[in-house]
Structures are given as structure tokens and as C-alpha cells.
Scaffold this active site. Structure first.
Site, PDB file in Angstrom:
ATOM      1  CE  LYS A 275      -4.411  -1.962   1.176  1.00 47.76           C
ATOM      2  NZ  LYS A 275      -5.453  -2.248   2.148  1.00 47.76           N
TER       3      LYS A 275
ATOM      4  NE  ARG B 202      -7.573  -8.567   0.542  1.00 42.47           N
ATOM      5  CZ  ARG B 202      -7.165  -7.797  -0.472  1.00 42.47           C
ATOM      6  NH1 ARG B 202      -6.175  -6.949  -0.306  1.00 42.47           N
ATOM      7  NH2 ARG B 202      -7.772  -7.881  -1.646  1.00 42.47           N
TER       8      ARG B 202
HETATM    9  N1  HH2 Z   1      -7.475  -3.967   0.869  1.00 47.42           N
HETATM   10  C1  HH2 Z   1      -7.814  -4.034  -0.423  1.00 47.42           C
HETATM   11  C2  HH2 Z   1      -8.896  -4.825  -0.847  1.00 47.42           C
HETATM   12  N2  HH2 Z   1      -9.582  -5.572   0.036  1.00 47.42           N
HETATM   13  N3  HH2 Z   1      -9.931  -6.328   2.250  1.00 47.42           N
HETATM   14  C3  HH2 Z   1      -9.618  -6.292   3.545  1.00 47.42           C
HETATM   15  N4  HH2 Z   1     -10.291  -7.045   4.433  1.00 47.42           N
HETATM   16  N5  HH2 Z   1      -8.585  -5.509   4.024  1.00 47.42           N
HETATM   17  C4  HH2 Z   1      -7.852  -4.716   3.183  1.00 47.42           C
HETATM   18  O1  HH2 Z   1      -6.956  -3.992   3.666  1.00 47.42           O
HETATM   19  C5  HH2 Z   1      -8.164  -4.726   1.784  1.00 47.42           C
HETATM   20  C6  HH2 Z   1      -9.248  -5.546   1.352  1.00 47.42           C
HETATM   21  C7  HH2 Z   1      -7.027  -3.252  -1.432  1.00 47.42           C
HETATM   22  O2  HH2 Z   1      -5.983  -4.031  -1.967  1.00 47.42           O
HETATM   23  P1  HH2 Z   1      -5.991  -4.764  -3.392  1.00 47.42           P
HETATM   24  O3  HH2 Z   1      -7.064  -5.785  -3.457  1.00 47.42           O
HETATM   25  O4  HH2 Z   1      -4.631  -5.295  -3.688  1.00 47.42           O
HETATM   26  O5  HH2 Z   1      -6.259  -3.594  -4.410  1.00 47.42           O
HETATM   27  P2  HH2 Z   1      -7.540  -3.153  -5.234  1.00 47.42           P
HETATM   28  O6  HH2 Z   1      -8.613  -2.805  -4.275  1.00 47.42           O
HETATM   29  O7  HH2 Z   1      -7.054  -1.987  -6.046  1.00 47.42           O
HETATM   30  O8  HH2 Z   1      -7.947  -4.327  -6.083  1.00 47.42           O
END
Ligand code: HH2
Length: 271
Positions: free
Chosen positions: A210, A244
Site C-alpha cells: 500500500k 492479506r
Molecule cells: N485492501 C484491499 C482490498 N480488500 N480487504 C480487507 N479485508 N482488508 C484490506 O486492507 C483490503 C481488502 C485493497 O488491496 P488490493 O485488493 O490489492 O487492491 P484493489 O482494491 O485496487 O484491487
């Protein structure tokens, strides 16, 4: 088991760190299998980016992205599947296809009917904190006290889920690193994570790659593994029970060593 590692499978064109890499279902499935082989305890499959500024997608589009991937990975004899969605229709289809967990970054605010579905299916449920929505969340986030405010929010969301019939033991809470937080807010949440454990539910934690890590180190999004490991090891030491991450293998190694230090008795046979 010290903490479980949730491997991220983003079936999206625009996720902040790997957008477009796994939009093709075959590539997403192969990626999920790689993460499983690296030691993921869960695979979190998502079809909508929540990166700052992201626009939404329709349920039809999101479902078209994730459905073929869940269909295969849920029947793979691999780790259980979590569906990263805020939409009832997507969660319903994914649970029907064999998913075991709903990971809702809106904590049942986007589609409150999702609560009754989770109750009926008796699935695991992650309630995450976000200030505002992805379009606006990074515009000058303000809290009275970041940890107290998030704790109060999560307590209220737990009560909402319980009122809709979700079993308490199915609920996880997540501070939502990067979702409406400054760098300092994110760092304070790491330090004061034990206060969130007072909610009585296990903590899920998602800091992988992040932007606060990039702001601290200057590293581009695909070069943030060192910062991600540091963040997650501290979160684990402070009580997080689900991590995660995008990079499961290195996280598994780091967690093994961190656990041996923190819980020496479980590791006596290794010496
Ligand atoms: N962060 C993201 C998405 N889902 N779920 C939980 N429980 N906690 C988190 O911190 C979290 C989440 C964002 O990360 P990512 O899926 O890699 O990116 P994007 O939302 O751009 O797909």
C-alpha cells in the site's frame, strides 16, 4: 497456527498493484494455485478495485470476472476461498460456487442485505473500516482519534451483523489500512492494534504494497515487499490473526520466523 495468510487474487483491470495481470480467468486461476503452493491459508478473490479514486463496476461485470475463477479454485482441494465483494449478488453466487468467506470492505454498508445472506450460509465474514468511499476516501481524512473512531465503527458494525443473525464466532474485524487514512493514521493503527483486539473478534490486516509504504521508502508499488513484510510482522506481533498479502511465499517465511521468536515453546523441536 500463528496467523493465517490470505493470498490476494485480483481479477481486475485496475487494481493498484497488479491491475490487468490476472483479468484473464486462466491467469487468475494459475496465480491462485501458485499462491496456494506458496502456503496461502485462504485465497481472496476480488473483481472490483477499491483503490483510491476507483469507480464502481456493476454486479454483472464483477460476477463475470470472479465466477469462473471461484468455480475452479473452490473445487481444487486447495485453501478455502474468500470473496472480496460488497455486493449481495456476487457474494451469493460465490458462496453457491463453494466460497467460505465474504470479505466486505464496506462492512455491510453498501448492501446491508448481505448480512442476512452471511447469516443464512453461516460463512466467515470480514468487516472492514473505510472512511467515506474509494472515490473520496484519501481527500484529507480526519478523525478525533483514529483508533477509538475505528473501534467504535467496528463495534457498531459487529452489532449490526449480529442483529441480522450472523454468528459472533464468524466475524473478523479489519482496520482498513489505506482506506481513508494518512501515513500517520496507518502507522498509529499498527502500534495500537491491541486496542482493536478488545472488540473480542480476530483482526484481519491488509497493508500489502500500500501507498504508505511507498511514501515511507520511496519504493514503487511492485518494490514494496520489504515494507510489506515489516508492516505485517509488526501487525502479527500486535495481534493480527489474518494477513492479506500479494506475496505469500516471503510472508510465510517471515511469519514462521516471527512466530518462533514470539512463541518459543511451539518451536522447540526445530532446535
Ligand atoms: N485492501 C484491499 C482490498 N480488500 N480487504 C480487507 N479485508 N482488508 C484490506 O486492507 C483490503 C481488502 C485493497 O488491496 P488490493 O485488493 O490489492 O487492491 P484493489 O482494491 O485496487 O484491487
Amino acid at each position: 497456527m500463528p496467523a493465517c495468510i490470505m493470498g490476494i487474487v485480483n481479477v481486475t483491470p485496475d487494481s493498484f498493484s497488479d491491475g490487468g495481470e490476472f483479468l484473464d480467468p486462466d491467469r487468475a486461476i494459475a496465480h491462485g494455485r501458485e499462491l496456494a503452493a506458496e502456503g496461502a491459508d485462504l485465497l481472496d478473490i476480488g473483481g472490483e478495485s477499491t483503490r483510491p479514486g476507483a469507480g464502481g463496476v456493476t454486479a454483472e461485470e464483477e460476477l463475470a470476472r470472479v465466477r469462473p475463477v471461484v468455480d475452479v479454485l473452490a473445487h481444487d482441494d486447495g485453501p478455502p476461498i474468500s470473496i472480496d465483494t460488497s455486493k449481495l449478488a456476487v457474494a451469493e453466487a460465490a458462496l453457491g460456487a463453494g466460497a467460505a468467506m465474504v470479505n466486505d470492505v464496506t462492512a455491510l454498508r453498501a448492501e446491508p442485505e448481505l448480512a442476512a445472506l452471511c447469516a443464512e450460509r453461516d460463512c466467515e465474514l470480514v468487516l472492514m473500516h473505510m472512511l467515506g468511499d474509494p472515490r473520496s476516501m484519501q481527500e484529507n481524512p480526519v478523525y478525533e482519534d483514529v483508533v477509538d473512531d475505528i473501534k467504535a465503527f467496528l463495534a457498531e458494525r459487529i452489532q449490526f451483523a449480529l442483529s441480522k443473525g450472523v454468528s459472533e464466532e464468524r466475524i473478523w474485524v479489519d482496520p482498513g489500512i489505506g482506506f481513508g487514512k494518512t501515513v500517520e493514521h496507518n502507522l498509529e493503527l499498527h502500534r495500537r492494534l491491541p486496542e482493536l483486539a478488545e472488540l473480542g473478534r480476530p483482526i484481519a490486516f491488509g497493508s500489502s504494497r500500500k501507498s504508505f509504504i511507498g511514501k515511507l521508502t520511496g519504493a514503487e508499488v511492485d518494490q514494496r515487499l520489504g515494507g510489506t513484510i515489516a508492516s505485517n510482522v509488526i501487525a502479527y506481533a500486535n495481534g493480527a490473526r489474518m494477513l492479506r498479502v500479494h506475496d505469500v511465499g516471503p510472508m510465510r517465511e517471515a511469519l514462521t520466523v516471527a512466530d518462533a521468536i514470539i512463541n518459543p515453546r511451539t518451536h522447540e523441536s526445530a532446535s
